[in-house]
Design a protein around this motif. Structure first.
Motif, short mmCIF file in Angstrom:
data_model
loop_
_atom_site.label_atom_id
_atom_site.label_comp_id
_atom_site.label_asym_id
_atom_site.label_seq_id
_atom_site.Cartn_x
_atom_site.Cartn_y
_atom_site.Cartn_z
N ALA A 125 10.73 13.35 4.69
CA ALA A 125 9.61 13.31 5.62
C ALA A 125 8.93 11.94 5.60
O ALA A 125 8.54 11.42 6.65
CB ALA A 125 8.60 14.41 5.27
N ALA A 126 8.79 11.36 4.43
CA ALA A 126 8.18 10.05 4.32
C ALA A 126 9.03 8.98 5.01
O ALA A 126 8.52 8.09 5.70
CB ALA A 126 7.97 9.68 2.85
N HIS A 127 10.32 9.09 4.83
CA HIS A 127 11.25 8.16 5.49
C HIS A 127 11.12 8.27 7.00
O HIS A 127 11.04 7.25 7.71
CB HIS A 127 12.67 8.47 5.03
N LYS A 128 11.07 9.48 7.51
CA LYS A 128 10.95 9.70 8.94
C LYS A 128 9.63 9.15 9.49
O LYS A 128 9.58 8.64 10.62
CB LYS A 128 11.05 11.19 9.25
N VAL A 186 0.84 -1.20 0.00
CA VAL A 186 0.00 0.00 0.00
C VAL A 186 0.87 1.25 0.00
O VAL A 186 1.87 1.32 0.73
CB VAL A 186 -0.91 0.03 1.25
N GLU A 187 0.48 2.22 -0.81
CA GLU A 187 1.09 3.55 -0.72
C GLU A 187 0.05 4.54 -0.22
O GLU A 187 -1.11 4.50 -0.65
CB GLU A 187 1.65 4.01 -2.06
N LEU A 234 9.10 4.57 -1.72
CA LEU A 234 8.54 5.82 -2.23
C LEU A 234 7.98 5.60 -3.62
O LEU A 234 8.50 4.80 -4.39
CB LEU A 234 9.60 6.91 -2.28
N VAL A 235 6.93 6.37 -3.94
CA VAL A 235 6.35 6.36 -5.28
C VAL A 235 6.26 7.80 -5.75
O VAL A 235 5.73 8.66 -5.04
CB VAL A 235 4.95 5.71 -5.30
N GLY A 239 4.23 2.24 1.89
CA GLY A 239 5.02 3.30 1.30
C GLY A 239 4.31 4.63 1.24
O GLY A 239 3.15 4.76 1.65
N ALA A 240 5.02 5.62 0.73
CA ALA A 240 4.47 6.97 0.54
C ALA A 240 4.40 7.27 -0.95
O ALA A 240 5.35 6.99 -1.69
CB ALA A 240 5.35 8.01 1.23
N GLY A 241 3.27 7.85 -1.37
CA GLY A 241 3.10 8.19 -2.77
C GLY A 241 3.08 9.69 -3.00
O GLY A 241 3.02 10.49 -2.06
N THR A 242 3.12 10.07 -4.26
CA THR A 242 3.16 11.48 -4.68
C THR A 242 4.35 12.19 -4.05
O THR A 242 4.25 13.31 -3.55
CB THR A 242 1.85 12.22 -4.36
#
Length: 211
Positions: A78-81, A39-40, A87-88, A66-69
């Motif tokens: 920020a997504a990593h934190k 899932v993102e 990432l997408v 994960g994080a998208g956009t």
């Protein structure tokens, strides 16, 4: 997490984007419960980073969340934190190189052969063909596999259950699906209806022969 292995195994990437953070979190957890754990969470959703952090806490460290956009280097950091495992991006962006510097796998958004090469040079692990419908649909996936027979393509954008089957038959490694799967669940809509759609999509992706 090996993103390519996850994409090849699951064949379905769910894309959650919503303006109700609690509903978005419930959506992620419901999908995982139904067997869609790749899932993102799109950063364009309300409080997306908090949704990622809460989902990570609930699902544990090994979930392929994960994080998208992801557009910028700051987005990637920020997504990593927040706990994103991959990432997408919607395009060839600064998020690709920064994600790789952080040790995160990246599914990079591309449309043209030139962008495919640019994304690979920046370290992309897989290619998000976006918007897939506008690019030419399953036939375009077949065309790209001519010069790039071994690259993992993931069509995203306008992929409903029927199109998902067509893309997989055309040689896509997996498909990325947003609203045809999520519906209004991330806005507080029916969780039961989400479960029904999830099962329908799983039937499709598990029923298609692998490329």
């Amino acid at each position: 997490m090996d993103p390519l292995a996850a994409l090849r195994d699951r064949r379905l990437l769910a894309i959650v984007r919503g303006n109700d953070p609690d509903a978005a979190l419930t959506t992620v957890l419901t999908l995982a419960d139904e067997g869609i754990d790749l899932v993102e969470v799109s950063l364009t959703g309300r409080d997306a980073l908090d949704v990622i952090a809460r989902a990570r806490a609930a699902l544990g460290p090994d979930a392929p969340l994960g994080a998208g956009t992801v557009l910028t280097a700051d987005d990637a950091r920020a997504a990593h934190k927040a706990g994103a495992a991959f990432l997408v991006t919607p395009a060839v962006s600064d998020g690709i190189a920064t994600g790789r510097e952080l040790g995160l796998p990246v599914l990079a958004g591309v449309m043209t052969p030139t962008e495919v090469l640019q994304a690979l040079r920046l370290g992309a692990d897989a290619l998000k063909l976006f918007p897939a419908g506008s690019a030419g649909g399953p036939g375009y996936v077949r065309d790209l596999r001519g010069p790039f027979p071994d690259l993992p393509f993931v069509p995203v954008g306008g992929v409903d259950a029927r199109a998902a089957a067509d893309y997989l038959r055309a040689g896509a490694t997996a498909v990325g699906v947003g609203s045809p799967l999520i519906g209004d669940a991330a806005e507080g809509g029916s969780v039961d209806a989400l479960r029904e759609r999830a099962r329908a999509f799983l039937d499709v992706v598990h029923g298609e022969a692998r490329p």
